[in-house]
Design a protein around this motif. Structure first.
Motif, PDB file in Angstrom:
ATOM      1  N   ASN A  72       0.828  -1.212   0.000  1.00  0.00           N
ATOM      2  CA  ASN A  72       0.000   0.000   0.000  1.00  0.00           C
ATOM      3  C   ASN A  72       0.861   1.260   0.000  1.00  0.00           C
ATOM      4  O   ASN A  72       0.691   2.167   0.820  1.00  0.00           O
ATOM      5  N   ARG A  73       1.819   1.284  -0.914  1.00  0.00           N
ATOM      6  CA  ARG A  73       2.714   2.434  -1.026  1.00  0.00           C
ATOM      7  C   ARG A  73       2.674   2.989  -2.451  1.00  0.00           C
ATOM      8  O   ARG A  73       2.708   2.235  -3.426  1.00  0.00           O
ATOM      9  N   GLN A  74       2.663   4.291  -2.540  1.00  0.00           N
ATOM     10  CA  GLN A  74       2.828   4.941  -3.830  1.00  0.00           C
ATOM     11  C   GLN A  74       4.283   4.800  -4.262  1.00  0.00           C
ATOM     12  O   GLN A  74       5.190   4.830  -3.432  1.00  0.00           O
ATOM     13  N   ILE A  75       4.510   4.630  -5.563  1.00  0.00           N
ATOM     14  CA  ILE A  75       5.872   4.573  -6.088  1.00  0.00           C
ATOM     15  C   ILE A  75       6.116   5.806  -6.957  1.00  0.00           C
ATOM     16  O   ILE A  75       5.358   6.068  -7.900  1.00  0.00           O
ATOM     17  N   ILE A  76       7.135   6.560  -6.613  1.00  0.00           N
ATOM     18  CA  ILE A  76       7.564   7.712  -7.411  1.00  0.00           C
ATOM     19  C   ILE A  76       8.909   7.345  -8.023  1.00  0.00           C
ATOM     20  O   ILE A  76       9.864   7.053  -7.307  1.00  0.00           O
ATOM     21  N   MET A  77       8.963   7.358  -9.344  1.00  0.00           N
ATOM     22  CA  MET A  77      10.115   6.780 -10.035  1.00  0.00           C
ATOM     23  C   MET A  77      10.680   7.752 -11.065  1.00  0.00           C
ATOM     24  O   MET A  77       9.941   8.413 -11.793  1.00  0.00           O
ATOM     25  N   ILE A  78      12.007   7.818 -11.100  1.00  0.00           N
ATOM     26  CA  ILE A  78      12.719   8.537 -12.168  1.00  0.00           C
ATOM     27  C   ILE A  78      13.350   7.488 -13.077  1.00  0.00           C
ATOM     28  O   ILE A  78      14.053   6.598 -12.607  1.00  0.00           O
ATOM     29  N   THR A  79      13.095   7.586 -14.364  1.00  0.00           N
ATOM     30  CA  THR A  79      13.643   6.574 -15.269  1.00  0.00           C
ATOM     31  C   THR A  79      13.848   7.153 -16.671  1.00  0.00           C
ATOM     32  O   THR A  79      13.132   8.076 -17.083  1.00  0.00           O
ATOM     33  N   HIS A  80      14.839   6.613 -17.366  1.00  0.00           N
ATOM     34  CA  HIS A  80      15.028   6.914 -18.784  1.00  0.00           C
ATOM     35  C   HIS A  80      14.410   5.830 -19.655  1.00  0.00           C
ATOM     36  O   HIS A  80      14.433   5.928 -20.882  1.00  0.00           O
TER      37      HIS A  80
END
Length: 221
Positions: free
Chosen positions: A184-192
């Motif tokens: 139950n966690r939001q995922i904030i992701m930086i990706t190319h």
């Protein structure tokens, strides 16, 4: 007059050779700088991975025997699930605890099976960088979920699975989705990675034009 012309021609030739040499050296310098920057990024990633392993070891070493076994099973299960989600059912994660003096020492292994033969290796020696990325990602999540009191908030991921080959990116996305649902966690992701960017509920592309960052919402429908 001819002598002056010859001298001028010689000077022009020398200048052109020097200019050509400078251009080659400058291009070589630029290439070396790019290679150095890439190696520094790899080194930073390596130290980050080692730091994650050490934190997991400390957690296991400092826990009481019963809590240690519980933490060991939880970590093994989560990392094994991650490996199997991405690479298939023939992979598992194993923690070996040994007593050295009054302290438990933890060693981490990836167990894979090929044609009925089981092979046990350290994560950094297993099937290239992709396995290391998945093990490290899962270990970080396991640490967050195991440490008490439980830490709240989203998972912040910077280039998850950057060494995972394109054949497995979809499975990585499915694993991240399952993590979000399970804990139950939001995922904030930086990706190319384009495919990972497309997988988010909300995605934004950041580009630089004339030295100014521009943010564009990606349509993931």
């Amino acid at each position: 007059m001819n002598n002056s012309s010859n001298q001028l021609k010689q000077l022009e030739d020398r200048f052109k050779r020097a200019q050509d040499k400078w251009t080659r050296l400058d291009a070589k310098k630029t290439l070396l700088e790019e290679q150095l920057a890439e190696k520094i990024k790899e080194l930073d990633s390596y130290f980050e991975t080692i730091d994650t392993y050490e934190k997991a070891r400390v957690l296991l070493q400092q826990s009481a025997e019963y809590a240690r076994e519980q933490a060991k099973q939880q970590i093994e299960t989560l990392v094994t699930n991650a490996l199997q989600y991405v690479f298939g059912p023939l992979f598992s994660f194993q923690i070996e605890l040994e007593e050295h003096g009054n302290k438990a020492v933890a060693e981490f292994y990836v167990v894979s099976e090929y044609e009925g033969v089981k092979v046990k290796t350290r994560p950094q020696d297993s099937r290239g960088g992709g396995v290391v990325d998945i093990v490290t990602l899962a270990l970080r999540v396991a640490l967050i979920e195991t440490v008490q009191p439980r830490r709240e908030g989203p998972l912040l991921l910077d280039e998850p699975g950057k060494h995972v080959s394109g054949d497995y990116v979809l499975y990585l996305y499915e694993f991240l989705k399952s993590l979000s649902t399970m804990f139950n966690r939001q995922i904030i992701m930086i990706t190319h990675n384009y495919h990972l960017a497309q997988s988010g509920d909300l995605s934004y592309e950041v580009s630089i034009k004339n030295g100014i960052s521009e943010v564009t919402k990606i349509d993931n429908t």
